[in-house]
Design an enzyme around this catalytic site. Structure first.
Site, PDB file in Angstrom:
ATOM      1  N   TYR A 122       0.846  -1.188   0.000  1.00  0.00           N
ATOM      2  CA  TYR A 122       0.000   0.000   0.000  1.00  0.00           C
ATOM      3  C   TYR A 122       0.886   1.244   0.000  1.00  0.00           C
ATOM      4  O   TYR A 122       2.037   1.179   0.405  1.00  0.00           O
ATOM      5  CB  TYR A 122      -0.875   0.001   1.251  1.00  0.00           C
ATOM      6  CG  TYR A 122      -1.863  -1.146   1.302  1.00  0.00           C
ATOM      7  CD1 TYR A 122      -3.011  -1.116   0.532  1.00  0.00           C
ATOM      8  CD2 TYR A 122      -1.637  -2.243   2.116  1.00  0.00           C
ATOM      9  CE1 TYR A 122      -3.925  -2.149   0.581  1.00  0.00           C
ATOM     10  CE2 TYR A 122      -2.543  -3.294   2.175  1.00  0.00           C
ATOM     11  CZ  TYR A 122      -3.691  -3.232   1.408  1.00  0.00           C
ATOM     12  OH  TYR A 122      -4.591  -4.253   1.455  1.00  0.00           O
ATOM     13  N   ARG A 125       2.088   2.354   3.965  1.00  0.00           N
ATOM     14  CA  ARG A 125       2.387   1.456   5.065  1.00  0.00           C
ATOM     15  C   ARG A 125       3.071   0.178   4.586  1.00  0.00           C
ATOM     16  O   ARG A 125       2.872  -0.240   3.457  1.00  0.00           O
ATOM     17  CB  ARG A 125       1.123   1.104   5.854  1.00  0.00           C
ATOM     18  CG  ARG A 125      -0.027   0.591   5.010  1.00  0.00           C
ATOM     19  CD  ARG A 125      -1.349   0.975   5.675  1.00  0.00           C
ATOM     20  NE  ARG A 125      -2.511   0.368   5.049  1.00  0.00           N
ATOM     21  CZ  ARG A 125      -3.105   0.853   3.956  1.00  0.00           C
ATOM     22  NH1 ARG A 125      -2.607   1.902   3.340  1.00  0.00           N
ATOM     23  NH2 ARG A 125      -4.180   0.268   3.458  1.00  0.00           N
ATOM     24  N   CYS A 134       5.985 -19.013  15.972  1.00  0.00           N
ATOM     25  CA  CYS A 134       4.673 -18.778  16.571  1.00  0.00           C
ATOM     26  C   CYS A 134       4.509 -19.695  17.774  1.00  0.00           C
ATOM     27  O   CYS A 134       5.091 -20.770  17.824  1.00  0.00           O
ATOM     28  CB  CYS A 134       3.560 -19.070  15.563  1.00  0.00           C
ATOM     29  SG  CYS A 134       3.332 -17.768  14.354  1.00  0.00           S
ATOM     30  N   CYS A 138      -1.120 -22.268  13.468  1.00  0.00           N
ATOM     31  CA  CYS A 138      -2.515 -22.335  13.048  1.00  0.00           C
ATOM     32  C   CYS A 138      -2.585 -23.210  11.803  1.00  0.00           C
ATOM     33  O   CYS A 138      -1.838 -22.996  10.854  1.00  0.00           O
ATOM     34  CB  CYS A 138      -3.041 -20.951  12.693  1.00  0.00           C
ATOM     35  SG  CYS A 138      -2.928 -19.783  14.045  1.00  0.00           S
ATOM     36  N   CYS A 141      -2.984 -21.240   8.550  1.00  0.00           N
ATOM     37  CA  CYS A 141      -2.028 -20.151   8.312  1.00  0.00           C
ATOM     38  C   CYS A 141      -1.922 -19.825   6.826  1.00  0.00           C
ATOM     39  O   CYS A 141      -1.743 -20.698   5.990  1.00  0.00           O
ATOM     40  CB  CYS A 141      -0.657 -20.538   8.842  1.00  0.00           C
ATOM     41  SG  CYS A 141       0.545 -19.204   8.658  1.00  0.00           S
ATOM     42  N   ARG A 143       0.510 -18.193   5.618  1.00  0.00           N
ATOM     43  CA  ARG A 143       1.934 -18.321   5.272  1.00  0.00           C
ATOM     44  C   ARG A 143       2.421 -19.733   5.569  1.00  0.00           C
ATOM     45  O   ARG A 143       3.543 -19.947   6.018  1.00  0.00           O
ATOM     46  CB  ARG A 143       2.753 -17.293   6.051  1.00  0.00           C
ATOM     47  CG  ARG A 143       2.249 -15.898   5.817  1.00  0.00           C
ATOM     48  CD  ARG A 143       3.189 -14.789   6.257  1.00  0.00           C
ATOM     49  NE  ARG A 143       2.543 -13.505   5.983  1.00  0.00           N
ATOM     50  CZ  ARG A 143       2.138 -12.654   6.937  1.00  0.00           C
ATOM     51  NH1 ARG A 143       2.347 -12.928   8.207  1.00  0.00           N
ATOM     52  NH2 ARG A 143       1.540 -11.532   6.607  1.00  0.00           N
ATOM     53  N   ASP A 302      -7.798 -17.442   2.799  1.00  0.00           N
ATOM     54  CA  ASP A 302      -6.963 -17.277   1.598  1.00  0.00           C
ATOM     55  C   ASP A 302      -6.858 -18.555   0.768  1.00  0.00           C
ATOM     56  O   ASP A 302      -7.227 -19.632   1.223  1.00  0.00           O
ATOM     57  CB  ASP A 302      -5.551 -16.837   2.011  1.00  0.00           C
ATOM     58  CG  ASP A 302      -5.517 -15.383   2.431  1.00  0.00           C
ATOM     59  OD1 ASP A 302      -6.323 -14.601   1.907  1.00  0.00           O
ATOM     60  OD2 ASP A 302      -4.680 -15.040   3.286  1.00  0.00           O
TER      61      ASP A 302
HETATM   62  C1  LIG Z   1      -2.985  -6.126   5.632  1.00  0.00           C
HETATM   63  C2  LIG Z   1      -1.769  -5.526   5.151  1.00  0.00           C
HETATM   64  C3  LIG Z   1      -1.417  -4.223   5.535  1.00  0.00           C
HETATM   65  C4  LIG Z   1      -2.273  -3.380   6.449  1.00  0.00           C
HETATM   66  O1  LIG Z   1      -3.502  -3.120   5.873  1.00  0.00           O
HETATM   67  P1  LIG Z   1      -4.607  -2.289   6.668  1.00  0.00           P
HETATM   68  O2  LIG Z   1      -5.817  -2.379   5.798  1.00  0.00           O
HETATM   69  O3  LIG Z   1      -4.066  -0.898   6.807  1.00  0.00           O
HETATM   70  O4  LIG Z   1      -4.788  -2.939   7.991  1.00  0.00           O
HETATM   71  C5  LIG Z   1      -0.251  -3.703   5.031  1.00  0.00           C
HETATM   72  N1  LIG Z   1       0.528  -4.408   4.184  1.00  0.00           N
HETATM   73  C6  LIG Z   1       0.202  -5.653   3.779  1.00  0.00           C
HETATM   74  C7  LIG Z   1       1.095  -6.365   2.839  1.00  0.00           C
HETATM   75  C8  LIG Z   1      -0.953  -6.255   4.261  1.00  0.00           C
HETATM   76  O5  LIG Z   1      -1.264  -7.487   3.873  1.00  0.00           O
END
Ligand SMILES: *Cc1c(COP(=O)(O)O)cnc(C)c1O
Length: 444
Positions: A122, A125, A134, A138, A141, A143, A302
């Site tokens: 994104y 972030r 862990c 799970c 999971c 991953r 997933d």
């Molecule tokens: C889920 C995720 C986030 C955070 O997403 P939000 O919708 O802000 O909680 C950031 N990077 C990756 C790769 C994700 O999978």
């Protein structure tokens, strides 16, 4: 807080003697992690039939087993096959079934990775994998491909490279620590990471995704929360999937985090045979908000390999949301998301509330089935936004508005962007145009 009679019995079955307080020591729990079927059966007092054993052993070789004594103690041995705790931690031969649509890395986390151990998907972030360890593996999971890998705790060198990337990438304002489980690191190591991140001026928030309040609640010690509060704002997201996971011990862990001023969220995975029921979900979200945890996301399971038996149709998620929205507190309703295969990120899905529309009215329906209309204003003056905030009546004196670039659909709606269509990179019609233009260019 005392431990239950059942937990006392289990404590002795691990060959431990002396004070039961050891049960509440997270390091005792980690030392006694159950990693094989025999111990699992002995401690729980159950037995799988021999004809099932071979398949179970085979599953385990592919996807290892690991469960904390605490989490194990929540299983009801009388009806373990249907137990939501058992189903989340004990292997099923169904995991070996790889179906047509399964993928090793459905979210393309390894592809969207500018430096190892960091996913930048994104705009503002990033996700950092700070551990592959862990307290419990799970079975669902996402991953799964990495579970049980050797060299699981990344060395300081590797983490430093990821932190360097964040340091030189000023658009990153939110750093999400994930894994594995970041709380499986020592306080010292985790603090080393937090200290560096919080010293970066453009990092506004740090988030930690952890399942320890669910599977190893004793990890949430006073020492840990005292350390965390030095690096505020730190947000913690946990992963409760079933109301049975909310126990006295997990309540105490959540209270400790909330008392330290840490905002708490929860991410639930919708799992067939575990929580694919509106009544279970309603109970779960109520228990969460009672413990100051805001239900954040409800994930569609997933497409990772070996998870088909856990997947529900999307309609099940919609049905669950339909039973929550309007029926209960707004802050108890999570956003239902599908994490798009191929790395498209989380896509929210909702029941439809907008039924129809004309130029001055929208027709809506509510949770009760009442159909209603909303009159739009007759005199709304649309002001053209040329990103000149200084002259705008909205008195938002934001710097750098001229440089702000819209992304995706936002672009199509923005006045200041001339884009009229978003075209897929491999659109044939557009490729033909390009080829024609190039041919022309070559001739002239
Ligand atoms: C889920 C995720 C986030 C955070 O997403 P939000 O919708 O802000 O909680 C950031 N990077 C990756 C790769 C994700 O999978």
């Amino acid at each position: 807080m005392t431990i239950s009679k059942r937990q006392k019995t289990l404590f002795h079955r691990f060959g431990s003697s002396g004070s039961h307080n050891k049960w509440k020591d997270w390091k005792w729990q980690v030392r006694h992690t159950v990693r094989d079927i025999d111990t699992f059966e002995t401690v729980l007092g159950i037995k799988h039939p021999p004809e099932e054993r071979q398949q179970l052993d085979e599953t385990l070789r592919r996807f290892p087993l690991s469960v904390s004594p605490y989490y194990l103690s929540l299983i009801d041995p009388e009806d373990f096959r249907n137990d939501p705790i058992y189903r989340q931690c004990f292997p099923s031969p169904d995991e070996l079934r790889v179906c047509r649509t399964d993928m090793a890395d459905p979210l393309a986390e390894d592809t969207d990775s500018p430096v190892p151990g960091l996913t930048h998907r994104y705009p503002d972030r990033v996700l950092m994998h700070v551990s592959n360890v862990c307290a419990m593996y799970c079975r669902h999971c996402t991953r799964k491909r990495k579970v049980g890998d050797k060299d699981s705790i990344p060395k300081r060198e590797a983490i430093s490279k990821a932190i360097d990337y964040i340091r030189r990438t000023p658009v990153v304002r939110d750093v999400l620590l994930s894994g594995g489980d970041p709380f499986m690191l020592s306080n010292t190591y985790l603090e080393w990471i937090l200290k560096q991140l919080s010293a970066i001026p453009h990092v506004e928030v740090i988030r930690i995704g952890t399942r320890t309040p669910v599977v190893l609640p004793y990890r949430i010690t006073e020492k840990l929360t005292t350390m965390l509060r030095k690096y505020q704002p730190v947000w913690v997201n946990t992963h409760f999937n079933h109301p049975r996971e909310i126990t006295d011990s997990s309540r105490a862990a959540l209270a400790r985090l909330a008392d330290a001023g840490i905002p708490l969220g929860n991410q639930t995975v919708l799992l067939a045979g575990v929580n694919d029921c509106p009544r279970i979900m309603r109970r779960l979200v109520h228990r969460l908000v009672q413990n100051r945890v805001r239900p954040y996301y409800l994930y569609q399971c997933d497409l990772s390999e070996g998870l088909e038996h856990f997947r529900t149709p999307v309609g099940k998620g919609i049905e669950i949301l339909e039973s929550l929205i309007g029926h209960t507190s707004g802050f108890a309703v999570p956003t239902y998301v599908i994490d798009a295969p191929g790395g498209g990120g989380k896509i929210p899905v909702m029941p439809n509330y907008l039924i129809s529309w004309n130029t001055n009215k929208v027709v809506l329906r509510n949770y009760e089935g009442v159909i209603t209309t909303y009159h739009e204003p007759d005199s709304y003056e649309q002001s053209f936004c040329d990103r000149n905030c200084a002259d705008c009546h909205l008195a938002l004196k934001l710097d750098g508005a001229e440089e702000y670039r819209a992304i995706g659909i936002e672009k199509l709606l923005a006045d200041h962007d001339k884009t009229i269509a978003l075209v897929p990179a491999h659109n044939e019609r557009h490729n033909r145009r390009k080829a024609k233009a190039e041919k022309k260019g070559a001739r002239s």
